[in-house]
Design a protein around this motif. Sequence first.
Motif, PDB file in Angstrom:
ATOM      1  N   ALA A  21       0.825  -1.203   0.000  1.00  0.00           N
ATOM      2  CA  ALA A  21       0.000   0.000   0.000  1.00  0.00           C
ATOM      3  C   ALA A  21       0.859   1.253   0.000  1.00  0.00           C
ATOM      4  CB  ALA A  21      -0.936  -0.004   1.208  1.00  0.00           C
ATOM      5  N   ARG A  22       2.004   1.206   0.658  1.00  0.00           N
ATOM      6  CA  ARG A  22       2.860   2.379   0.750  1.00  0.00           C
ATOM      7  C   ARG A  22       3.843   2.486  -0.411  1.00  0.00           C
ATOM      8  NH1 ARG A  22       0.031   1.186   4.528  1.00  0.00           N
ATOM      9  NH2 ARG A  22      -0.552   2.691   6.122  1.00  0.00           N
ATOM     10  N   ALA A  23       4.263   1.380  -0.962  1.00  0.00           N
ATOM     11  CA  ALA A  23       5.141   1.438  -2.131  1.00  0.00           C
ATOM     12  C   ALA A  23       4.379   1.918  -3.361  1.00  0.00           C
ATOM     13  CB  ALA A  23       5.771   0.076  -2.382  1.00  0.00           C
ATOM     14  N   GLY A  24       3.088   1.589  -3.423  1.00  0.00           N
ATOM     15  CA  GLY A  24       2.245   2.071  -4.504  1.00  0.00           C
ATOM     16  C   GLY A  24       2.497   1.358  -5.824  1.00  0.00           C
ATOM     17  N   PRO A  25       1.792   1.776  -6.857  1.00  0.00           N
ATOM     18  CA  PRO A  25       1.914   1.087  -8.155  1.00  0.00           C
ATOM     19  C   PRO A  25       3.288   1.196  -8.778  1.00  0.00           C
ATOM     20  CG  PRO A  25       0.561   3.077  -8.331  1.00  0.00           C
ATOM     21  CD  PRO A  25       0.779   2.841  -6.867  1.00  0.00           C
ATOM     22  N   GLY A  26       4.064   2.201  -8.373  1.00  0.00           N
ATOM     23  CA  GLY A  26       5.414   2.329  -8.907  1.00  0.00           C
ATOM     24  C   GLY A  26       6.451   1.511  -8.182  1.00  0.00           C
ATOM     25  N   GLY A  27       6.046   0.881  -7.079  1.00  0.00           N
ATOM     26  CA  GLY A  27       6.966   0.047  -6.310  1.00  0.00           C
ATOM     27  C   GLY A  27       6.766  -1.424  -6.602  1.00  0.00           C
ATOM     28  N   HIS A  28       7.494  -2.240  -5.859  1.00  0.00           N
ATOM     29  CA  HIS A  28       7.405  -3.699  -6.039  1.00  0.00           C
ATOM     30  C   HIS A  28       7.647  -4.344  -4.687  1.00  0.00           C
ATOM     31  CE1 HIS A  28       7.909  -7.740  -7.525  1.00  0.00           C
ATOM     32  NE2 HIS A  28       9.194  -7.771  -7.191  1.00  0.00           N
ATOM     33  N   VAL A  29       6.720  -5.202  -4.247  1.00  0.00           N
ATOM     34  CA  VAL A  29       6.858  -5.915  -2.980  1.00  0.00           C
ATOM     35  C   VAL A  29       6.811  -7.405  -3.267  1.00  0.00           C
ATOM     36  CG1 VAL A  29       5.872  -6.360  -0.702  1.00  0.00           C
ATOM     37  CG2 VAL A  29       5.818  -4.044  -1.659  1.00  0.00           C
ATOM     38  N   LEU A  30       7.864  -8.103  -2.860  1.00  0.00           N
ATOM     39  CA  LEU A  30       7.932  -9.562  -2.969  1.00  0.00           C
ATOM     40  C   LEU A  30       7.837 -10.151  -1.579  1.00  0.00           C
ATOM     41  CD1 LEU A  30       8.430 -12.178  -4.596  1.00  0.00           C
ATOM     42  CD2 LEU A  30      10.890 -11.776  -4.282  1.00  0.00           C
ATOM     43  N   ALA A  31       6.868 -11.033  -1.375  1.00  0.00           N
ATOM     44  CA  ALA A  31       6.667 -11.707  -0.090  1.00  0.00           C
ATOM     45  C   ALA A  31       7.048 -13.164  -0.247  1.00  0.00           C
ATOM     46  CB  ALA A  31       5.208 -11.579   0.353  1.00  0.00           C
ATOM     47  N   THR A  32       8.040 -13.601   0.518  1.00  0.00           N
ATOM     48  CA  THR A  32       8.528 -14.972   0.394  1.00  0.00           C
ATOM     49  C   THR A  32       8.295 -15.743   1.683  1.00  0.00           C
ATOM     50  OG1 THR A  32      10.773 -14.507   1.182  1.00  0.00           O
ATOM     51  CG2 THR A  32      10.338 -14.154  -1.162  1.00  0.00           C
ATOM     52  N   ASP A  33       8.196 -17.046   1.539  1.00  0.00           N
ATOM     53  CA  ASP A  33       8.111 -17.939   2.689  1.00  0.00           C
ATOM     54  C   ASP A  33       8.423 -19.343   2.186  1.00  0.00           C
ATOM     55  OD1 ASP A  33       6.603 -17.493   5.662  1.00  0.00           O
ATOM     56  OD2 ASP A  33       6.876 -19.570   5.037  1.00  0.00           O
ATOM     57  N   VAL A  34       8.965 -20.152   3.051  1.00  0.00           N
ATOM     58  CA  VAL A  34       9.239 -21.533   2.671  1.00  0.00           C
ATOM     59  C   VAL A  34       7.936 -22.292   2.432  1.00  0.00           C
ATOM     60  CG1 VAL A  34       9.341 -22.524   5.012  1.00  0.00           C
ATOM     61  CG2 VAL A  34      10.743 -23.506   3.163  1.00  0.00           C
ATOM     62  N   ASN A  35       6.858 -21.823   3.044  1.00  0.00           N
ATOM     63  CA  ASN A  35       5.530 -22.397   2.833  1.00  0.00           C
ATOM     64  C   ASN A  35       4.528 -21.240   2.832  1.00  0.00           C
ATOM     65  OD1 ASN A  35       3.084 -23.702   2.853  1.00  0.00           O
ATOM     66  ND2 ASN A  35       3.601 -25.139   4.484  1.00  0.00           N
ATOM     67  N   PRO A  36       4.251 -20.656   1.656  1.00  0.00           N
ATOM     68  CA  PRO A  36       3.464 -19.419   1.590  1.00  0.00           C
ATOM     69  C   PRO A  36       1.954 -19.641   1.524  1.00  0.00           C
ATOM     70  CG  PRO A  36       4.316 -19.934  -0.583  1.00  0.00           C
ATOM     71  CD  PRO A  36       4.834 -21.011   0.346  1.00  0.00           C
ATOM     72  N   ARG A  37       1.477 -20.753   1.991  1.00  0.00           N
ATOM     73  CA  ARG A  37       0.080 -21.112   1.789  1.00  0.00           C
ATOM     74  C   ARG A  37      -0.907 -20.153   2.451  1.00  0.00           C
ATOM     75  NH1 ARG A  37      -1.507 -26.653   4.564  1.00  0.00           N
ATOM     76  NH2 ARG A  37      -3.538 -25.823   3.983  1.00  0.00           N
ATOM     77  N   HIS A  38      -0.468 -19.406   3.470  1.00  0.00           N
ATOM     78  CA  HIS A  38      -1.394 -18.528   4.188  1.00  0.00           C
ATOM     79  C   HIS A  38      -1.392 -17.098   3.673  1.00  0.00           C
ATOM     80  CE1 HIS A  38      -2.413 -21.623   7.052  1.00  0.00           C
ATOM     81  NE2 HIS A  38      -1.125 -21.860   7.228  1.00  0.00           N
ATOM     82  N   MET A  39      -0.674 -16.830   2.579  1.00  0.00           N
ATOM     83  CA  MET A  39      -0.645 -15.478   2.024  1.00  0.00           C
ATOM     84  C   MET A  39      -1.619 -15.349   0.865  1.00  0.00           C
ATOM     85  SD  MET A  39       3.258 -14.075   2.003  1.00  0.00           S
ATOM     86  CE  MET A  39       4.105 -15.622   1.640  1.00  0.00           C
ATOM     87  N   PRO A  40      -2.551 -14.397   0.921  1.00  0.00           N
ATOM     88  CA  PRO A  40      -3.412 -14.135  -0.242  1.00  0.00           C
ATOM     89  C   PRO A  40      -2.569 -13.662  -1.417  1.00  0.00           C
ATOM     90  CG  PRO A  40      -4.209 -12.977   1.729  1.00  0.00           C
ATOM     91  CD  PRO A  40      -2.846 -13.499   2.052  1.00  0.00           C
ATOM     92  N   VAL A  41      -3.046 -13.907  -2.622  1.00  0.00           N
ATOM     93  CA  VAL A  41      -2.276 -13.547  -3.818  1.00  0.00           C
ATOM     94  C   VAL A  41      -2.853 -12.324  -4.516  1.00  0.00           C
ATOM     95  CG1 VAL A  41      -1.470 -15.896  -4.176  1.00  0.00           C
ATOM     96  CG2 VAL A  41      -3.632 -15.170  -5.210  1.00  0.00           C
ATOM     97  N   ASP A  42      -3.795 -11.630  -3.900  1.00  0.00           N
ATOM     98  CA  ASP A  42      -4.459 -10.494  -4.549  1.00  0.00           C
ATOM     99  C   ASP A  42      -4.366  -9.226  -3.708  1.00  0.00           C
ATOM    100  OD1 ASP A  42      -6.059 -11.309  -2.490  1.00  0.00           O
ATOM    101  OD2 ASP A  42      -7.942 -11.295  -3.631  1.00  0.00           O
TER     102      ASP A  42
END
Length: 262
Positions: free
Chosen positions: A60-81
């Motif tokens: 939300a703070r990086a905005g459309p011009g930014g890029h946020v990558l969320a990693t986890d060894v098991n990312p099953r609990h992260m929404p993708v939208d």
Amino acid sequence: MSAAYSFDNDDPAAELRHDLLAGILDPFTFDRLGAAGDLTGLRCLEAGAGGGSVARWLAARAGPGGHVLATDVNPRHMPVDQGYVVRRHDLTTEPIPEPPWDLIHARLVLAHLPGRERILARLAEGLAPGGILLIEDWLSAYPGVVLAAPDAAASELVERYHRILVSRLLPANGADPAWAGRAHAAMLAAGLTGVTTEIRAGSWAGGTAGARLIAVNVAQVGAGLRATGFTDAELDRLTELAGDPRLVIRSHFTYSTMGRRR
């Protein structure tokens, strides 16, 4: 994280754990990230992102011009939208993805990983010049967590549970409950500058998110607790106490350590 991680994301209680941790820790984390300055347009890596609450805030703070990558060894609990990219990634065996980063954040991650100093150094190397690394972990090694309890037996039970968890069960799976106190020195050793550490703690009454972690821990590491001598009746009592407002425990000490690459 390694396969021996104490709080596996495949466990039925893992989703609740992520929700509770977000409720406990997000306000402090957001304060610290906010102190890093304007994040608009920045490239941000959220390592070991768990349920994704911090990645969502960063997006939300990086905005459309930014890029946020969320990693986890098991990312099953992260929404993708939620405005960030999700990727399966193991910090212990794989290179830091897509460097360089303007901001890297890892919360309640390195304390659980063998080779944590080496991993921190690799995270620091993954920063762009001027980039910021924020590492947050609980220092949970200290005893004396009970501030108030319904009775002496309840107090002793909770203290014994805490002692066994941090001195035997977590270390047996590669965690170091005292690591947070060394993160500052590790950042300096990695060549980061302007390193600062802020520490926060408070009280958790039964029924609040922090105390409810006791019940989640019993659900996830109950077998280990039984192996150290806890009875089913004692584990049931711990679960009850987690919701009893007459129990008040001291929170773990949250160490939030930030440094910048030259």
